[in-house]
Design a protein around this motif. Structure first.
Motif, short mmCIF file in Angstrom:
data_model
loop_
_atom_site.label_atom_id
_atom_site.label_comp_id
_atom_site.label_asym_id
_atom_site.label_seq_id
_atom_site.Cartn_x
_atom_site.Cartn_y
_atom_site.Cartn_z
N ARG A 1 1.52 0.91 -7.05
CA ARG A 1 2.81 0.26 -6.79
C ARG A 1 3.92 1.12 -7.35
NH1 ARG A 1 3.00 -3.99 -9.81
NH2 ARG A 1 4.36 -5.28 -8.53
N ARG A 2 5.14 0.61 -7.29
CA ARG A 2 6.29 1.37 -7.77
C ARG A 2 7.10 0.52 -8.74
NH1 ARG A 2 6.97 5.98 -4.55
NH2 ARG A 2 8.97 6.39 -5.58
N GLY A 3 7.71 1.18 -9.74
CA GLY A 3 8.64 0.51 -10.65
C GLY A 3 8.01 -0.31 -11.75
N CYS A 4 6.70 -0.09 -12.02
CA CYS A 4 6.02 -0.90 -13.04
C CYS A 4 6.53 -0.56 -14.45
CB CYS A 4 4.52 -0.66 -13.00
SG CYS A 4 3.71 -1.27 -11.50
N VAL A 5 6.42 -1.52 -15.35
CA VAL A 5 6.79 -1.32 -16.75
C VAL A 5 6.10 -0.08 -17.32
CG1 VAL A 5 6.61 -2.30 -19.09
CG2 VAL A 5 7.26 -3.77 -17.16
N GLU A 6 4.81 0.08 -17.02
CA GLU A 6 4.03 1.19 -17.58
C GLU A 6 4.63 2.54 -17.23
OE1 GLU A 6 -0.31 2.77 -16.45
OE2 GLU A 6 -0.34 0.91 -17.65
N SER A 7 5.22 2.67 -16.05
CA SER A 7 5.73 3.97 -15.62
C SER A 7 7.04 4.34 -16.32
CB SER A 7 5.92 4.00 -14.10
OG SER A 7 6.84 3.02 -13.67
N TYR A 8 7.54 3.45 -17.18
CA TYR A 8 8.76 3.74 -17.95
C TYR A 8 8.54 3.76 -19.46
CZ TYR A 8 11.20 3.22 -13.54
OH TYR A 8 11.61 3.41 -12.24
N VAL A 9 7.54 3.00 -19.94
CA VAL A 9 7.36 2.92 -21.40
C VAL A 9 5.97 3.34 -21.86
CG1 VAL A 9 9.12 1.12 -21.59
CG2 VAL A 9 6.72 0.46 -21.41
N GLY B 1 -19.57 -10.82 -16.68
CA GLY B 1 -20.53 -10.01 -15.95
C GLY B 1 -20.70 -8.62 -16.50
N GLY B 2 -19.83 -8.21 -17.47
CA GLY B 2 -19.92 -6.89 -18.06
C GLY B 2 -19.52 -5.78 -17.09
N VAL B 3 -18.54 -6.08 -16.22
CA VAL B 3 -18.16 -5.16 -15.15
C VAL B 3 -16.72 -4.68 -15.34
CG1 VAL B 3 -17.74 -4.94 -12.66
CG2 VAL B 3 -19.75 -6.19 -13.50
N SER B 4 -16.52 -3.37 -15.23
CA SER B 4 -15.17 -2.82 -15.13
C SER B 4 -14.73 -2.98 -13.68
CB SER B 4 -15.16 -1.34 -15.53
OG SER B 4 -13.89 -0.76 -15.25
N VAL B 5 -13.85 -3.96 -13.46
CA VAL B 5 -13.46 -4.31 -12.09
C VAL B 5 -12.58 -3.23 -11.48
CG1 VAL B 5 -12.24 -6.01 -10.67
CG2 VAL B 5 -13.70 -6.77 -12.58
N PHE B 6 -11.61 -2.73 -12.28
CA PHE B 6 -10.68 -1.73 -11.77
C PHE B 6 -10.08 -0.96 -12.93
CE2 PHE B 6 -6.19 -0.78 -10.33
CZ PHE B 6 -6.53 0.31 -9.55
N ALA B 7 -10.24 0.37 -12.90
CA ALA B 7 -9.60 1.26 -13.87
C ALA B 7 -8.89 2.35 -13.06
CB ALA B 7 -10.63 1.86 -14.82
N ALA B 8 -7.56 2.21 -12.94
CA ALA B 8 -6.80 3.05 -12.02
C ALA B 8 -6.91 4.53 -12.36
CB ALA B 8 -5.34 2.61 -12.01
N PRO C 1 6.62 5.83 -8.98
CA PRO C 1 5.24 5.48 -8.63
C PRO C 1 4.41 5.25 -9.89
CG PRO C 1 5.65 7.83 -8.27
CD PRO C 1 6.97 7.21 -8.59
N CYS C 2 3.49 4.31 -9.78
CA CYS C 2 2.63 3.96 -10.92
C CYS C 2 1.18 4.25 -10.55
CB CYS C 2 2.81 2.49 -11.27
SG CYS C 2 1.81 1.91 -12.68
N GLN C 3 0.34 4.44 -11.56
CA GLN C 3 -1.08 4.70 -11.34
C GLN C 3 -1.75 3.59 -10.54
OE1 GLN C 3 -3.02 7.19 -11.99
NE2 GLN C 3 -2.17 8.42 -13.64
N CYS C 4 -1.21 2.37 -10.59
CA CYS C 4 -1.84 1.25 -9.89
C CYS C 4 -1.58 1.29 -8.39
CB CYS C 4 -1.37 -0.07 -10.47
SG CYS C 4 0.35 -0.49 -10.07
#
Length: 402
Positions: free
Chosen positions: A255-263, A156-163, A250-253
């Motif tokens: 939630r808490r404890g996500c991989v992204e918030s550490y690496v 559909g060419g849609v950005s569904v979610f960009a935190a 805390p993560c940009q999404c």
């Protein structure tokens, strides 16, 4: 059945063109042997690609006493591909020909607070127009691939979610269609990196591969059975938002404890702050400068830098071990600007951490490497979206290139 046959034919085109790009010039028998396709199938596909100007005849080679074999080569003038890397802080565009030579580049900054959809679309369009204008005159454009962070609906060419931007269901390709006169293809940075590695890099020829992108955000591109695995809604690969630490940071999404918030880069900056709050390695508000100073500190034997790299690699290794245990891939490729900057030291420490956490049998089958692609992998992968779209369209009514 027609859809299934068309999909098989498209997959065969991908295999043939991928091999031709790797070995150009190459004979038809060699293409058949390398791809596993029959000589009749190769002859049919080659005929299509010659008709569309993507391959050209390139003379003959000695066949060892028989008739000389005709050679084929990728036609650099057969079309230009535009790859667009839309990141949190910039829009980067590269135009490449079918021999993967960069014809032109362009760059637009995205400043804090300038992430309104119309403004970002305007920046993308300006960069695409600038790069296309700098490319060789007379080169037809096969299409433009757009890589944007977050989750997308590629059909559909849609950005569904960009935190990071607060985007929800933004019709990005619709906004761009008014400004960019080329066929457009949308996907995410991890998927772009995956496609680049499958076509041209360390995942080429591998059936099961994972390409992990480390930057401001973190994600994974998954290939199962030699093709990208997208999931039911194109959401597969959100490894950066799997839980690494229960009720952790805390993560940009949200939630808490996500991989992204550490690496991810912000997570690494937090690792540094927690290790040494007053460290001169820390450049508040500047991710790239902090990661650069951290790498330099490791080169110079700085103990704080070494400790931060070790803790970051520990988190990364534990998260990679989950991919090893879950997917049993042949190769995991680390890419993205953070992986490139921290380089072999991060790789070595992460491998050690993976060995502590992964099951022995799947780990024995998995190679973990840094990307060796010389070009920007996101731009290259995004350009490859356009190549794949062009190859998929061959043979359909109205499939001519704009």
């Amino acid at each position: 059945m027609r859809g299934t046959s068309r999909d098989i034919r498209t997959a065969n085109r991908y295999r043939l063109v991928r091999q031709a790009m790797a070995e150009s010039p190459v004979s038809r028998p060699r293409l058949a042997a390398a791809t596993g396709l029959s000589l009749a199938t190769v002859a049919t596909l080659v005929g299509e690609l010659l008709d569309h100007g993507m391959l050209v005849d390139a003379g003959f080679e000695d066949s060892g006493g028989g008739r000389p074999r005709g050679l084929l080569a990728v036609n650099p003038r057969g079309g230009a591909l535009i790859g667009v890397d839309v990141a949190e802080t910039h829009v980067r565009v590269e135009v490449v020909d079918l021999a993967l030579r960069v014809l032109a580049r362009a760059h637009e900054e995205l400043r804090h607070g300038e992430h309104q959809p119309a403004r970002v679309a305007g920046r993308i369009a300006a960069a695409v127009r600038a790069a296309a204008a700098r490319a060789a005159a007379g080169q037809r454009v096969l299409g433009a691939g757009i890589s944007v962070p977050g989750m997308v609906d590629r059909e559909g060419g849609v950005s569904v979610f960009a935190a990071d931007w607060g985007w929800h269901d933004v019709p990005l390709l619709g906004l761009l269609a008014e400004r960019v006169p080329y066929r457009l293809y949308l996907d995410t940075p991890p998927r772009a990196c995956l496609v680049a590695e499958l076509w041209f890099g360390a995942a080429r020829g591998r059936d099961d591969a994972v390409v992990v992108s480390l930057g401001t955000g973190v994600g994974a591109g998954l290939a199962l059975g030699g093709t990208p695995h997208r999931g039911a809604s194109n959401g597969a690969g959100e490894w950066g938002h799997t839980a690494l630490v229960l009720d952790g940071r805390p993560c940009q999404c949200g939630r808490r404890g996500c991989v992204e918030s550490y690496v991810g880069a912000p997570g690494i900056m937090r690792n540094l702050r927690e290790t040494s709050p007053d460290s001169p390695l820390l450049c508040p508000g500047d991710q790239a400068a902090t990661i650069a100073r951290l790498a330099q500190g490791c080169d110079e034997g700085d103990p704080v830098a070494a400790q931060v790299l070790r803790s970051t690699a520990g988190y990364l290794g534990a998260a990679l071990a989950d991919l090893v245990n879950l997917l049993n891939p042949e190769v995991i490729v680390l890419t993205g600007w953070v992986a490139r900057r921290l380089g072999p030291r991060l790789l070595e420490l992460a491998r050690e951490a993976v060995a502590r956490h992964a099951l022995r049998r799947p780990l024995a089958a998995t190679e973990i490497v840094l990307s060796s692609l010389p070009a920007d992998p996101v731009c290259l992968g995004a350009a490859t979206f356009a190549l794949e779209g062009t190859l998929a369209a061959l043979g359909r009514p109205g499939a001519g290139v704009r």
